[in-house]
Scaffold this active site. Structure first.
Site, short mmCIF file in Angstrom:
data_model
loop_
_atom_site.label_atom_id
_atom_site.label_comp_id
_atom_site.label_asym_id
_atom_site.label_seq_id
_atom_site.Cartn_x
_atom_site.Cartn_y
_atom_site.Cartn_z
N LYS A 143 0.08 -6.78 3.80
CA LYS A 143 0.23 -7.87 2.83
C LYS A 143 0.27 -9.25 3.45
CE LYS A 143 -0.47 -6.10 -0.08
NZ LYS A 143 -1.79 -5.37 -0.09
N THR A 186 -4.64 -9.18 5.47
CA THR A 186 -5.55 -8.31 6.23
C THR A 186 -6.97 -8.36 5.67
OG1 THR A 186 -3.64 -6.83 6.24
CG2 THR A 186 -5.70 -5.97 7.19
N THR A 187 -7.08 -8.22 4.36
CA THR A 187 -8.39 -8.17 3.70
C THR A 187 -9.17 -9.45 3.99
OG1 THR A 187 -7.15 -7.06 1.93
CG2 THR A 187 -9.46 -7.62 1.47
N TRP A 188 -8.50 -10.55 3.89
CA TRP A 188 -9.12 -11.86 4.13
C TRP A 188 -9.57 -11.98 5.59
CZ3 TRP A 188 -5.96 -17.09 3.89
CH2 TRP A 188 -6.86 -18.16 3.80
N HIS A 232 -2.44 -1.80 11.45
CA HIS A 232 -1.08 -2.31 11.22
C HIS A 232 -0.14 -1.78 12.30
CE1 HIS A 232 -2.20 -3.90 7.38
NE2 HIS A 232 -2.22 -2.76 6.72
P1 A3P Z 1 -0.65 -11.77 -2.92
O1 A3P Z 1 -0.12 -10.43 -3.34
O2 A3P Z 1 0.45 -12.74 -2.58
O3 A3P Z 1 -1.61 -12.34 -3.91
P2 A3P Z 1 -3.46 -7.56 2.62
O4 A3P Z 1 -4.92 -7.85 2.59
O5 A3P Z 1 -2.86 -7.63 3.97
O6 A3P Z 1 -3.13 -6.32 1.88
O7 A3P Z 1 -2.75 -8.78 1.85
C1 A3P Z 1 -2.93 -8.94 0.47
C2 A3P Z 1 -2.55 -10.36 0.12
O8 A3P Z 1 -3.60 -11.25 0.52
C3 A3P Z 1 -2.42 -10.52 -1.39
O9 A3P Z 1 -1.46 -11.56 -1.57
C4 A3P Z 1 -3.82 -10.94 -1.76
O10 A3P Z 1 -3.93 -11.56 -3.02
C5 A3P Z 1 -4.14 -11.89 -0.62
N1 A3P Z 1 -5.59 -12.07 -0.42
C6 A3P Z 1 -6.58 -11.14 -0.53
N2 A3P Z 1 -7.78 -11.69 -0.28
C7 A3P Z 1 -7.55 -12.99 0.02
C8 A3P Z 1 -8.41 -14.08 0.35
N3 A3P Z 1 -9.72 -13.93 0.43
N4 A3P Z 1 -7.84 -15.28 0.58
C9 A3P Z 1 -6.49 -15.45 0.49
N5 A3P Z 1 -5.64 -14.46 0.16
C10 A3P Z 1 -6.15 -13.24 -0.07
#
Ligand code: A3P
Length: 316
Positions: free
Chosen positions: A68, A71-73, A129
């Site tokens: 959270k 990671t995805t970004w 992770h």
């Molecule tokens: P929120 O739940 O605060 O919206 P992970 O990818 O590590 O699982 O993290 C998920 C978090 O990153 C979520 O936060 C998600 O909305 C946010 N997120 C996903 N894609 C993103 C992007 N392209 N830019 C910024 N935040 C992003």
């Protein structure tokens, strides 16, 4: 003769009986403490498999995060930066694949030889992770690069809380906010505790800045172009003057933006191993914790942050 992953699976039942166990955030789930970090059994299986069998190459790139923390970004940004000369903007694999498919994580079952199932990209790009201390030796001993990103723990908790809720089977119950927060403060959630996680990578990055790039979600939100240039430089593929003039940096920032990724068909309706991709795109904001945690929770977490990060040189 069993396969290596089958061997780990066979050992796991015995190992689990020897590890400290706590209830997870969703009813009926358990977490196990292995090398100082909490794991669900199926994730632990792949983490151990990776520890034993992953052979890093000097050219590999590993995106490391706590869950959270974006990671995805970061996977999308790293993928787009590394391979930008392998496809045109309109043909970016990000338009049809979720970033987790393009940079799969070790502990979620990545193919340890060829992470991207649909095409061979060089260098290889993986996600993880796993805490720094538990990484396979070959990652630490080789010249492969690690890009780490952390996030303010209050936003991380908020994101995690919603994520567990979105993912849960309707027949299962999620802990109350208070209970989950208490577990979070004790580090009891998948891949917790976050302070030890972040400090492990922070210290390693200070000792070896050419190997580990340490980023913050909030900094990327504030100035993505500057952070992308930094990332490209670190990866050994700096943007050329022509690329910068031609708007390549902005193009990458744009295709990886929350608004763009969230609206893609694959991320709205696609899924993998039973996880719908839409759960990875919630709000994508800094400071959303103010809609979730109470003032007394903030006070407790702030104290904890101060205590844990004391003298580390790291601030949130
Ligand atoms: P929120 O739940 O605060 O919206 P992970 O990818 O590590 O699982 O993290 C998920 C978090 O990153 C979520 O936060 C998600 O909305 C946010 N997120 C996903 N894609 C993103 C992007 N392209 N830019 C910024 N935040 C992003």
């Amino acid at each position: 003769i069993g396969s290596p992953i089958q061997d780990v699976d066979d050992e796991l039942q015995h190992l689990l009986q020897t590890l400290p166990e706590e209830q997870g955030w969703v009813s009926g789930s358990s977490l196990y403490l292995y090398q100082g970090s909490w794991y669900a059994p199926h994730i632990l299986k792949h983490a151990i498999y990776c520890q034993r069998h992953f052979q890093a190459s000097d050219s590999d790139v590993i995106v490391a995060t706590s869950p959270k923390c974006g990671t995805t970004w970061l996977k999308a940004l790293t993928f787009s930066t590394l391979y930008r000369n392998q496809f045109t903007r309109d043909e970016s694999p990000l338009l049809t694949f979720n970033p987790h498919r393009l940079a799969p994580s070790f502990e979620y079952g990545a193919d340890l030889n060829n992470p991207c199932p649909d095409r061979v990209y060089k260098p290889r790009l993986f996600g993880t992770h796993i805490p720094y201390a538990s990484l396979p030796a070959s990652i630490k001993d080789s010249d492969c690069k690690i890009v780490y990103m952390c996030r303010n723990p209050m936003d991380m908790f908020t994101s995690f809380w919603h994520f567990r809720d979105m993912l849960r089977d309707e027949s299962k119950e999620l802990l109350s906010l208070d209970e989950a927060f208490d577990k979070f403060c004790h580090g009891i959630y998948t891949h917790g505790p976050c302070f030890e996680h972040v400090l492990g990578y922070w210290k390693a990055s200070r000792e070896n800045p050419n190997k580990i790039l340490f980023l913050k979600y909030e900094d990327l939100k504030e100035d993505i172009s500057c952070q992308l240039k930094h990332l490209a430089m670190f990866l050994g593929v700096p943007f050329t003057e022509d690329e910068e003039k031609g708007g390549v940096v902005e193009e990458i920032a744009n295709i990886c933006s929350f608004e763009k990724l969230k609206e893609l068909e694959v991320n709205k309706n696609g899924s993998h191993n039973g996880i719908p991709y839409k759960v990875f795109f919630r709000k994508g904001k800094v400071g959303d914790w103010s809609n979730c945690v109470t003032p007394s929770m903030v006070e407790r977490l702030e104290k904890l942050i101060q205590e844990k990060l004391d003298n580390s040189g790291l601030t949130f």
